[in-house]
Every structure is written in C-alpha cells, then in structure tokens.
Write an enzyme that holds these catalytic residues in place. Structure first.
Site, short mmCIF file in Angstrom:
data_model
loop_
_atom_site.label_atom_id
_atom_site.label_comp_id
_atom_site.label_asym_id
_atom_site.label_seq_id
_atom_site.Cartn_x
_atom_site.Cartn_y
_atom_site.Cartn_z
N THR A 194 29.06 -28.94 13.10
CA THR A 194 27.75 -29.14 13.71
C THR A 194 26.64 -28.51 12.87
OG1 THR A 194 26.42 -28.33 15.58
CG2 THR A 194 28.38 -27.09 15.09
N ASP A 195 25.41 -28.98 13.05
CA ASP A 195 24.25 -28.36 12.38
C ASP A 195 23.92 -27.01 13.01
OD1 ASP A 195 23.21 -29.28 14.82
OD2 ASP A 195 21.51 -30.34 13.94
N GLU A 196 24.51 -26.71 14.20
CA GLU A 196 24.12 -25.48 14.90
C GLU A 196 24.59 -24.23 14.17
OE1 GLU A 196 24.46 -25.66 19.16
OE2 GLU A 196 24.38 -27.85 19.14
N TYR A 237 29.15 -20.75 20.95
CA TYR A 237 29.64 -22.03 20.43
C TYR A 237 29.43 -22.13 18.93
CZ TYR A 237 29.38 -26.96 19.04
OH TYR A 237 29.52 -28.15 18.36
N LYS A 272 32.13 -22.30 15.79
CA LYS A 272 32.20 -23.41 14.84
C LYS A 272 31.97 -22.89 13.41
CE LYS A 272 32.68 -27.26 15.42
NZ LYS A 272 33.88 -28.14 15.55
P1 NAD Z 1 33.95 -33.09 23.58
O1 NAD Z 1 33.82 -31.78 24.28
O2 NAD Z 1 33.40 -34.32 24.23
O3 NAD Z 1 35.48 -33.38 23.26
C1 NAD Z 1 36.35 -32.41 22.78
C2 NAD Z 1 37.78 -32.97 22.88
O4 NAD Z 1 38.67 -31.98 22.35
C3 NAD Z 1 38.22 -33.25 24.32
O5 NAD Z 1 38.88 -34.49 24.39
C4 NAD Z 1 39.16 -32.11 24.63
O6 NAD Z 1 40.18 -32.44 25.57
C5 NAD Z 1 39.76 -31.83 23.25
N1 NAD Z 1 40.25 -30.45 23.13
C6 NAD Z 1 39.61 -29.30 23.50
N2 NAD Z 1 40.40 -28.24 23.24
C7 NAD Z 1 41.54 -28.72 22.66
C8 NAD Z 1 42.71 -28.11 22.16
N3 NAD Z 1 42.89 -26.78 22.18
N4 NAD Z 1 43.68 -28.91 21.62
C9 NAD Z 1 43.51 -30.26 21.60
N5 NAD Z 1 42.43 -30.88 22.08
C10 NAD Z 1 41.45 -30.12 22.60
O7 NAD Z 1 33.29 -32.87 22.14
P2 NAD Z 1 32.47 -33.88 21.23
O8 NAD Z 1 31.06 -33.85 21.63
O9 NAD Z 1 33.21 -35.16 21.16
O10 NAD Z 1 32.58 -33.12 19.82
C11 NAD Z 1 33.67 -33.37 18.94
C12 NAD Z 1 33.50 -32.50 17.71
O11 NAD Z 1 32.27 -32.80 17.07
C13 NAD Z 1 33.47 -30.99 18.01
O12 NAD Z 1 34.19 -30.33 17.00
C14 NAD Z 1 31.99 -30.64 17.95
O13 NAD Z 1 31.81 -29.30 17.56
C15 NAD Z 1 31.51 -31.61 16.91
N6 NAD Z 1 30.11 -32.01 17.01
C16 NAD Z 1 29.60 -32.48 18.18
C17 NAD Z 1 28.27 -32.89 18.26
C18 NAD Z 1 27.70 -33.46 19.53
O14 NAD Z 1 26.49 -33.73 19.58
N7 NAD Z 1 28.48 -33.69 20.57
C19 NAD Z 1 27.46 -32.81 17.13
C20 NAD Z 1 28.01 -32.31 15.93
C21 NAD Z 1 29.34 -31.92 15.88
P1 TYD Z 2 22.77 -30.07 24.74
O1 TYD Z 2 22.94 -31.53 25.04
O2 TYD Z 2 23.53 -29.08 25.57
O3 TYD Z 2 23.07 -29.89 23.18
P2 TYD Z 2 22.85 -28.59 22.21
O4 TYD Z 2 22.55 -27.40 23.02
O5 TYD Z 2 24.18 -28.51 21.54
O6 TYD Z 2 21.74 -29.00 21.29
O7 TYD Z 2 21.23 -29.70 24.85
C1 TYD Z 2 20.27 -30.37 24.06
C2 TYD Z 2 18.94 -29.69 24.32
O8 TYD Z 2 18.56 -29.96 25.69
C3 TYD Z 2 18.99 -28.18 24.19
O9 TYD Z 2 17.76 -27.74 23.62
C4 TYD Z 2 19.11 -27.69 25.62
C5 TYD Z 2 18.37 -28.75 26.41
N1 TYD Z 2 18.87 -28.97 27.79
C6 TYD Z 2 17.95 -28.95 28.85
O10 TYD Z 2 16.74 -28.75 28.69
N2 TYD Z 2 18.43 -29.17 30.13
C7 TYD Z 2 19.77 -29.39 30.38
O11 TYD Z 2 20.15 -29.54 31.56
C8 TYD Z 2 20.67 -29.42 29.27
C9 TYD Z 2 22.15 -29.67 29.49
C10 TYD Z 2 20.18 -29.22 27.99
#
Ligand code: NAD
Ligand code: TYD
Length: 353
Positions: A133-135, A159, A163
């Site tokens: 992630t960019d975070e 989080y 990561k």
């Molecule tokens: P998500 O929370 O929707 O899904 C995570 C999946 O991992 C789930 O299916 C869960 O059951 C599985 N999981 C959790 N713990 C596990 C374990 N110990 N063993 C096996 N499986 C396990 O997450 P997402 O949003 O799909 O993100 C996927 C990846 O991409 C993550 O690594 C996250 O850090 C990264 N990422 C997400 C975003 C975003 O905007 N969602 C952006 C950048 C990077």
């Molecule tokens: P989120 O989707 O949780 O992603 P991330 O924190 O990983 O960027 O949140 C996106 C942005 O929206 C973040 O600045 C927090 C804000 N947010 C709200 O304002 N209200 C909400 O209920 C949630 C879940 C997030």
C-alpha cells in the site's frame, strides 16, 4: 502452470482471480483464511471451474504451505492476504501483526524453501509478488510532491506499520537470500466486492438504507483512488515484466478529498436511485476524527508507466459509476455481508463517535 494467490476471497484478491481466469487458462491456487473480509460468494462464478483450486487456510500455517508447494509447484505467488482496515487496526492491532508480519514471514520462508529446490528456468522465472500500500510512506502536506518509490517509509497506523514491516521482510529476503521478489505499493482501490467497512462502499450502503454518512473530522483528507480492475492489470504487468527486486508504485492520478468522494457518490445515487426523502447528501454527518488520521496520500506512478508501459484505463468518473451500479445490482451480496459480526463492527467503530 499454477500461480498461488493468497487472500483471493477478499476484495482485491477476488477481483484479481476473476480477472486472471478471464484472460488466461493458468490455474490459480487460492489460499484464504476466510476472515470476516473473505467471502467465497465473490468467487461464485468459478464454481465447478477446474482452473480455480480453493484452499481454506492460514498463510501462517507452515505445514500447510509446504504441502501446497509440494503438491502444486506454483511458478509464482501473488500475496494479497492481509488485515487491511486502518480503523480495525486501531481497535485491535494484534491480528495485523499476526497476519501481515508473521504471516508474510512464514510465506517467505516456505517460498524460499520451495524456490531453493528449483533449478534452471523454473528457478530463474519464479516470482514472489508482494501486494502493498501507499500508506507505508506516511502522510503528505498539501503541496508536497507525490510519493515516489524512493520516499522514506513513515507509517503512522498499526495497519501501515504492519504493511511496512512486511515490505521490509520481502526486501530482505531478496537482498539476503536472492528470492526473486516484486513489490507494488498501490493507492486506495474501489470497485465491486469492496467490503462495506471502507469509505466508498460504506457510503453507498448507508445511503441506500437512509443511514447517516459518517465523514471523519473535516472530511478534507486526500486519497488517490484507483478502480480495482486497474490495480489487477498493474499487478499482471509487474508480474510479467517487472524487474526482480524492484518496487513499483501504482496509482490512479486521481487525488480527491473524502468530502468530494462522498458528494460524488450521493450525486450518482440521486441519478440512479433517487430517494423520496430528497438528495442523499442530506445524510452526510461529520463525526469524530480517526486517531492519527493521515491527511494526504498521493502516488507518483511514473516508474511503472516509464518502465512497463502501464497506465490506468478508468477515470474516476467511469469507475465510480460502474461501482455504484454494481452495488445497486447486488443487493443480495450486500445483505449477506451485513452479518452479525458486521453489525458488531459498526457498533465498535461508530457508536461512540
Ligand atoms: P481484504 O481485507 O478485502 O481481503 C483480505 C483477504 O485476506 C480476505 O479474503 C481474508 O480472508 C484473507 N486473509 C486475512 N488473513 C489471512 C491469513 N492469515 N491467511 C490467509 N488469508 C487471510 O483486503 P483487500 O482490500 O483486498 O487488500 C488486499 C491486499 O492489498 C492487502 O495486502 C492490502 O494491504 C493491499 N492493498 C489494499 C488496498 C485497498 O485499497 N483495499 C490498497 C493498496 C494495497
Ligand atoms: P478507508 O476506506 O478506511 O481507507 P484508508 O484509511 O486505508 O485510506 O478510508 C478512506 C478515507 O475515508 C480515510 O481518510 C478515512 C475516511 N473515512 C471516513 O471519513 N468515514 C468512514 O466511515 C470511513 C470508513 C473512512
């Protein structure tokens, strides 16, 4: 040939699996622990498809990993599995250390043992692709340049710290042991199958239910947003052509404040599913801010474009329209994920705000 995907029942992982099998006949071995975020319903379209092998298990289970590597001999790993929600990491960081740090460590060790026993092209072509992630880069000021791959790691939430730790492990396994790794750091995704604890799907499902739309703090925090199919195509590109040991930032060239995002979602719902009670924006409610809330993320995605020729295909306008329409068309999916544990989470995160 087979690739191992971890976390392939989650939001991005399931989009990736569906995408991959839509474009190729290479088998996917999908290892997922089915936490609250994992949902086999996301993969219903693959029922009976021999190219998709689902294993319910934990990435921290070394014996299971060794068995899977021996049986399926994957040529690559795409590692999505993680705890992924910042607010949950604030309420309970332990699970983030367990999966994101210890789980990634266990997966790296199992991958290293498997790769170490390969020879010739199999060894040279093996890849461990870590999805991050960019975070990990921390928070930007309003006029700071966007994150490049060389930006300092300054994670601020449990989080992002977990990561960042996993990114460092992946880097070290390459540097020390030569494991052929690739790391991608992507901005905020949105699209189908997004669990409604995150901003965009939460706002869609709350609006449709006539519930408040909780904006944290002043709502002026900035994120870069990428449609999930574009993240999947970027990962496919890096896996195929990325230089071993490199990291690539992935982003949508689309910075927006949370307030802008929520107003855009409301306007689309007004158009596609108007409410008799009036515009959905009436439901926007400012609530207490997230502790340690990062103010701004922005991604400089020039490296992946320059070296590998990848750019996002969707604009925010096209992607958010598809996303809102998907939620309108999948009320059954939304109803199913709003189970007891989801309601418990809403109470934990929002009741005291
Ligand atoms: P998500 O929370 O929707 O899904 C995570 C999946 O991992 C789930 O299916 C869960 O059951 C599985 N999981 C959790 N713990 C596990 C374990 N110990 N063993 C096996 N499986 C396990 O997450 P997402 O949003 O799909 O993100 C996927 C990846 O991409 C993550 O690594 C996250 O850090 C990264 N990422 C997400 C975003 C975003 O905007 N969602 C952006 C950048 C990077
Ligand atoms: P989120 O989707 O949780 O992603 P991330 O924190 O990983 O960027 O949140 C996106 C942005 O929206 C973040 O600045 C927090 C804000 N947010 C709200 O304002 N209200 C909400 O209920 C949630 C879940 C997030």
């Amino acid at each position: 040939m087979t690739i191992l995907v971890t976390g392939g029942a989650g939001f991005i992982g399931s989009n990736f699996v569906l995408d991959w099998l839509g474009a190729s006949d290479e088998t996917i071995l999908n290892l997922d622990a089915l936490t609250y975020a994992g949902n086999q319903q996301n993969l219903a379209a693959l029922q009976g498809d021999a190219r998709h092998v689902f294993v319910h298990g934990d990435i921290a289970d070394r014996a299971l990993l060794d068995r899977l590597f021996a049986e399926h001999r994957p040529r690559a790993i795409v590692h999505f599995a993680a705890e992924s929600h910042v607010d949950r990491s604030i309420h309970g960081p332990g699970a983030f250390i367990k999966t994101n740090v210890e789980g990634t460590f266990t997966l790296l060790e199992a991958a290293r043992a498997h790769w170490g026993a390969l020879s010739g092209d199999d060894r040279a072509d093996f890849r461990f692709h870590h999805v991050s992630t960019d975070e990990v880069y921390g928070s930007l000021g309003p006029t700071d340049p966007a994150f490049t791959e060389d930006h300092l790691y300054q994670p601020n939430s449990p989080y992002s710290a977990s990561k960042a730790a996993s990114d460092h492990l992946v880097r070290a396994w390459h540097h020390t042991y030569g494991l052929p790794v690739l790391t991608t750091n992507c901005s905020n995704n949105y699209g189908p199958f997004h669990f409604p604890e995150k901003l965009i799907p939460l706002m869609i499902v709350n609006a449709l239910a006539g519930k408040p739309l909780p904006l944290y703090g002043d709502g002026q925090q900035v994120r870069d947003w990428l449609f999930v199919a574009d993240h999947c195509s970027a990962i496919r590109t890096v896996l195929a052509k990325g230089r071993v040991g490199q990291t690539y930032n992935i982003g949508g060239w689309n910075e927006m404040t949370n307030k802008q995002i929520v107003h855009r979602v409301c306007a689309l719902l007004d158009e596609l599913r108007p409410s008799a009670e009036g515009p959905y924006a009436r439901l926007i409610t400012h609530v207490a801010d997230r502790p340690g809330h990062d103010r701004r993320y922005a991604i400089d995605a020039r490296k992946i474009e320059r070296e590998l020729g990848w750019r996002p295909a969707e604009t925010f306008d096209t992607g958010i329209r598809k996303t809102v329409q998907w939620y309108l068309d999948h009320a059954d999916w939304v109803a199913n994920v709003q189970s007891g544990s989801y309601r418990d989470w809403l109470a934990t995160n929002y009741a005291a705000r």
